[in-house]
Structures are given as structure tokens and as C-alpha cells.
Design an enzyme around this catalytic site. Sequence first.
Site, PDB file in Angstrom:
ATOM      1  N   GLY A 241       0.774  -1.127   0.061  1.00 31.85           N
ATOM      2  CA  GLY A 241      -0.017  -0.029  -0.132  1.00 31.85           C
ATOM      3  C   GLY A 241       0.869   1.321  -0.076  1.00 31.85           C
ATOM      4  O   GLY A 241       0.173   2.453  -0.244  1.00 31.85           O
ATOM      5  N   PRO A 276       4.940  -5.236  -0.335  1.00 28.55           N
ATOM      6  CA  PRO A 276       4.960  -4.328  -1.297  1.00 28.55           C
ATOM      7  C   PRO A 276       5.028  -4.579  -2.716  1.00 28.55           C
ATOM      8  O   PRO A 276       5.520  -5.483  -3.225  1.00 28.55           O
ATOM      9  CB  PRO A 276       6.225  -3.565  -0.830  1.00 28.55           C
ATOM     10  N   GLY A 277       4.522  -3.704  -3.600  1.00 25.15           N
ATOM     11  CA  GLY A 277       4.190  -3.725  -5.098  1.00 25.15           C
ATOM     12  C   GLY A 277       4.850  -2.512  -5.773  1.00 25.15           C
ATOM     13  O   GLY A 277       6.035  -2.103  -5.971  1.00 25.15           O
ATOM     14  N   ARG A 278       3.847  -1.463  -5.610  1.00 22.71           N
ATOM     15  CA  ARG A 278       4.238  -0.206  -6.106  1.00 22.71           C
ATOM     16  C   ARG A 278       5.478   0.579  -5.912  1.00 22.71           C
ATOM     17  O   ARG A 278       6.134   1.059  -6.745  1.00 22.71           O
ATOM     18  CB  ARG A 278       3.062   0.932  -5.935  1.00 22.71           C
ATOM     19  N   CYS A 345     -10.422   4.680 -29.420  1.00 20.81           N
ATOM     20  CA  CYS A 345     -11.855   5.273 -29.561  1.00 20.81           C
ATOM     21  C   CYS A 345     -12.387   5.565 -28.520  1.00 20.81           C
ATOM     22  O   CYS A 345     -13.684   4.891 -28.312  1.00 20.81           O
ATOM     23  CB  CYS A 345     -12.647   4.701 -30.720  1.00 20.81           C
ATOM     24  N   GLU A 346     -11.972   6.192 -27.440  1.00 22.39           N
ATOM     25  CA  GLU A 346     -12.668   6.438 -26.096  1.00 22.39           C
ATOM     26  C   GLU A 346     -12.042   7.768 -25.589  1.00 22.39           C
ATOM     27  O   GLU A 346     -10.887   8.025 -25.472  1.00 22.39           O
ATOM     28  CB  GLU A 346     -12.286   5.299 -25.018  1.00 22.39           C
ATOM     29  N   TYR A 374       1.600  -1.752 -12.081  1.00 25.53           N
ATOM     30  CA  TYR A 374       0.122  -1.562 -12.499  1.00 25.53           C
ATOM     31  C   TYR A 374       0.103  -1.013 -13.930  1.00 25.53           C
ATOM     32  O   TYR A 374      -0.998  -0.347 -14.023  1.00 25.53           O
ATOM     33  CB  TYR A 374      -0.597  -0.775 -11.533  1.00 25.53           C
TER      34      TYR A 374
HETATM   35  C1  LIG Z   1      -3.530  -7.987  -0.892  1.00 21.56           C
HETATM   36  C2  LIG Z   1      -2.479  -7.226  -1.476  1.00 21.56           C
HETATM   37  N1  LIG Z   1      -1.315  -6.939  -1.077  1.00 21.56           N
HETATM   38  C3  LIG Z   1      -0.189  -6.070  -1.616  1.00 21.56           C
HETATM   39  C4  LIG Z   1      -0.732  -5.372  -2.547  1.00 21.56           C
HETATM   40  C5  LIG Z   1       0.540  -4.224  -3.219  1.00 21.56           C
HETATM   41  O1  LIG Z   1      -0.146  -3.186  -2.800  1.00 21.56           O
HETATM   42  P1  LIG Z   1       0.908  -1.770  -3.335  1.00 21.56           P
HETATM   43  O2  LIG Z   1       1.387  -2.216  -4.828  1.00 21.56           O
HETATM   44  O3  LIG Z   1       0.194  -0.786  -2.876  1.00 21.56           O
HETATM   45  O4  LIG Z   1       2.222  -1.974  -2.391  1.00 21.56           O
HETATM   46  C6  LIG Z   1      -2.083  -5.381  -3.140  1.00 21.56           C
HETATM   47  C7  LIG Z   1      -2.477  -4.188  -3.954  1.00 21.56           C
HETATM   48  O5  LIG Z   1      -3.400  -3.597  -3.802  1.00 21.56           O
HETATM   49  C8  LIG Z   1      -2.989  -6.251  -2.550  1.00 21.56           C
HETATM   50  O6  LIG Z   1      -4.096  -6.348  -3.054  1.00 21.56           O
END
Ligand SMILES: Cc1ncc(COP(=O)(O)O)c(C=O)c1O
Length: 416
Positions: A241, A276-278, A345-346, A374
Site C-alpha cells: 500500500g 509491497p508492490g508499487r 476510440c474512447e 500496474y
Molecule cells: C493483498 C495485496 N497485497 C499487496 C498489494 C500491493 O499493494 P501496493 O502495490 O500498493 O504495495 C495489493 C495491491 O493492492 C494487494 O491487494
Amino acid sequence: MTTSRDRQASGAALAEASVIDAIAAEAGTPAYVYNAGVLRSAYRRLDAAFGAVPHAIHYAMKANSALAIVRLVRSLGSGADANSMGEVDVALRCGLHPDEIVFTGVGKRGDELERAVALGLLAINVESPGELDRLARIAADRGTVARVALRVNPDIDAQSHPHISTGLKSNKFGVPIDAAPALFREIAARPSLRAVGIHVHIGSQITSLDPLQRAAEAVVALARDLRGDGLAIEHLDFGGGVGIAYDGGTGPDAAEYVRRIVEAAGHCGLKLVIEPGRVLVGPAGVLLTRVVDVKHLPSAKRFVVLDAGMTELMRPALYGAFHRIEPVHERAGAPLACDVVGPICESTDTFARDRVLPPLEVGDLVVIRDCGAYSAVMGSNYLRRPLPPEVLMDGSEWRVIRRRQTLDDMLALESD
Ligand SMILES: Cc1ncc(COP(=O)(O)O)c(C=O)c1O
């Protein structure tokens, strides 16, 4: 004409402009370009912030599940957070062991639960009493024990975009945190289940650390209550998040985030997990695209049309998300306000409205920043547009880690 001001565009902060030129010439546009070094530093910073506290980072594959990216993150010591069986399989292909993978998802099918149990994943993050019951039966039928983390919903506003907020009781995710003790007692009473953790994830692109800290505190308080009830678990999973500064300003400090979690956990003796992802991959990527038209009639706005659209970067269409857009080679001349749009076309296929940018002409290369997360994963074949290539740079080298899709690739699944 390209001016001699070939200064490194900050969009190309990931690379010298000359490298971006070479990638565009060889791989074509649009293309996603990632920088391994940027990803590595983000990972190490997060990891180091835990100090000696027992922890695990489970990279959220939903942000970017390209094989080469997952392998890279794995090489740094990461586990995986998979949000589908497809992601579980990609993680396994990248060399992760089942006991390094947590499996999350608000609607897991029976066959997915079967497979998760058969694999013996580190944790199946359970979202509802019904799912808990289905899982218990599946594990009992197989004569085995499923490792369960309960996803709790702490009813905390992540103060993010409503479409990516998941921690309010009006959201579909998890079980209300006050229902958790009873469910943990149920888990303890079912021989085919073993409680291994508490899971929380209140949303994505969260720019204030306060809600994340409050969610962590709520989870730690629950863990203490469980211990008081004689219920043992192994880890606390605080989800992902942490947001990034899409506008180039100062974003939340990922290391400070870790410090707050560690502080919230006190000396609870449990392993601390984050997903973590983003924050790991977002800033490590750009979408490289080319101007295909500049439309400016006296009575209308100026439109800069790119060869990338919402099929390659859906976030602006989906959430009104802001991304910086920068020419790779900046032309001389007064900046101009324009709408930067895709070719689809949107009308929602718009990356920026009334954005003041240096002058752009047909053929110019442009980067859209912070597209490591993402972006490629949300791509589509709408309008029969092929998925673009993905390129991974590492030091002075770069390689295509996914080639451009062809029409034949697209049609391979069809019969007429
Ligand atoms: C269960 C879960 N964990 C981790 C993440 C990774 O989130 P972020 O990319 O915001 O760190 C998400 C994305 O929403 C998620 O659904």
C-alpha cells in the site's frame, strides 16, 4: 528538429537519452522500460529498514509479474504475494518455493483452494467464514493441514482513491476485525486448519503513513488478544500500500513506514511480513511512446496523440491517475498547454489534460514516468492492439524480457 539540448530528460532518469533512443529504435514503441538498479535500491532500502527484526518481504506480483522482474526480486531475497493461481504459477516458475508464497484473493475458486492446499503454500489469506469452511473441508478430504492467515478488515480509511481503498467495512475485503477472535477459535478447533498469521491490506497508493500505522496497531492488538486466549500464530502480514510520488514531489518514506510497523509490533515475537508492490517497481519503469499526431486547430485545444493508449497504461482512465510525461529530447521553445491522449476510440483514453509541456512534434519520443507497476499487467488487446515489449536495463546493458505480441499470438486461441 531535435535541438542540441539533448540533455538527459528526467523521464529518462532511468537511462541516458541515447539508450532510450536505442531501445526505441530496436524494440519499437510503445514499450515498457524498467531499470533493475532502481528496483534493487528500493528493495534494499525497505529490507534494511527492518534491521535485525525477523521479517519477510513478499513482493506483490500484481504490480508487475513479468518473469524477469519476479526473478530479480527473488534474487534479492523476496517471497511473493500472489493474487491468483496464475501468479502462484509464475512465482513457482521463477524458482520460489511454495513456502515463500502467500495467496490472497477475495474470490478463490474451489480448484484454486485445492491447488493451494496441495502445494502447501506458506499462507492462504482467507477472506470470509465461508472460505474458511471450504478450505477446512478441502484440507480434511486430502488428509492434510492448510496454513491459514485471516485477512482482517480494520475499518480504516486509507485516504487513497476509493477504487483502490480496501480497508473500510464497506469494502468487500476481509472479515471485520472484531469477528476475528471467534474465527481464530474456529480455526483452532478444526484439525485440518492451522492458524499461521493475521493479514491486513487497506489499499494502495497510500500517501499518508498514519492509516498504515493504525492498521498495523490494530493487527498487533488482535495478536495480543489471541495470545491471551492461548492461540498461537507465526506472523503478522501488514500487506502493501505504500504510495509513490507520481508528481515527482516527496512521497511517503518507505523506510519510515517500516520503522512505524516495527514500532507498532513492539517485541511481539512474531515475524513481520509486508507485501509491497508499487513502491518497489513503480518508479523503476517508464512507458516509452512516440508522438503520432499533434492536432491544433484555432478553435480547439491542442492534442498530442501518442502511440500508447489506455491499452498500455490504464491508470489514468481507471482512476484519473496522474503520471509525469516528458520528452526524451527537449525541444527549444515556449512550453504549451495540451491534452496528451492515446489513439483509442474512447474519450477516457487521455493521459493528461491541459498539461504544460515543452513543444512536441510528430515522431518525438516521450516517456510516461512511474509505469513499472500496474501498467503492463493491466494491458489489454482492445482494438486488437498487441501487447508491447518489456525491456529490462541493468547498468549499461538492456534486453527484451517480453517481445512484442504479434497478431498470430493474439489469434492463436481462436478458431473461425
Ligand atoms: C493483498 C495485496 N497485497 C499487496 C498489494 C500491493 O499493494 P501496493 O502495490 O500498493 O504495495 C495489493 C495491491 O493492492 C494487494 O491487494
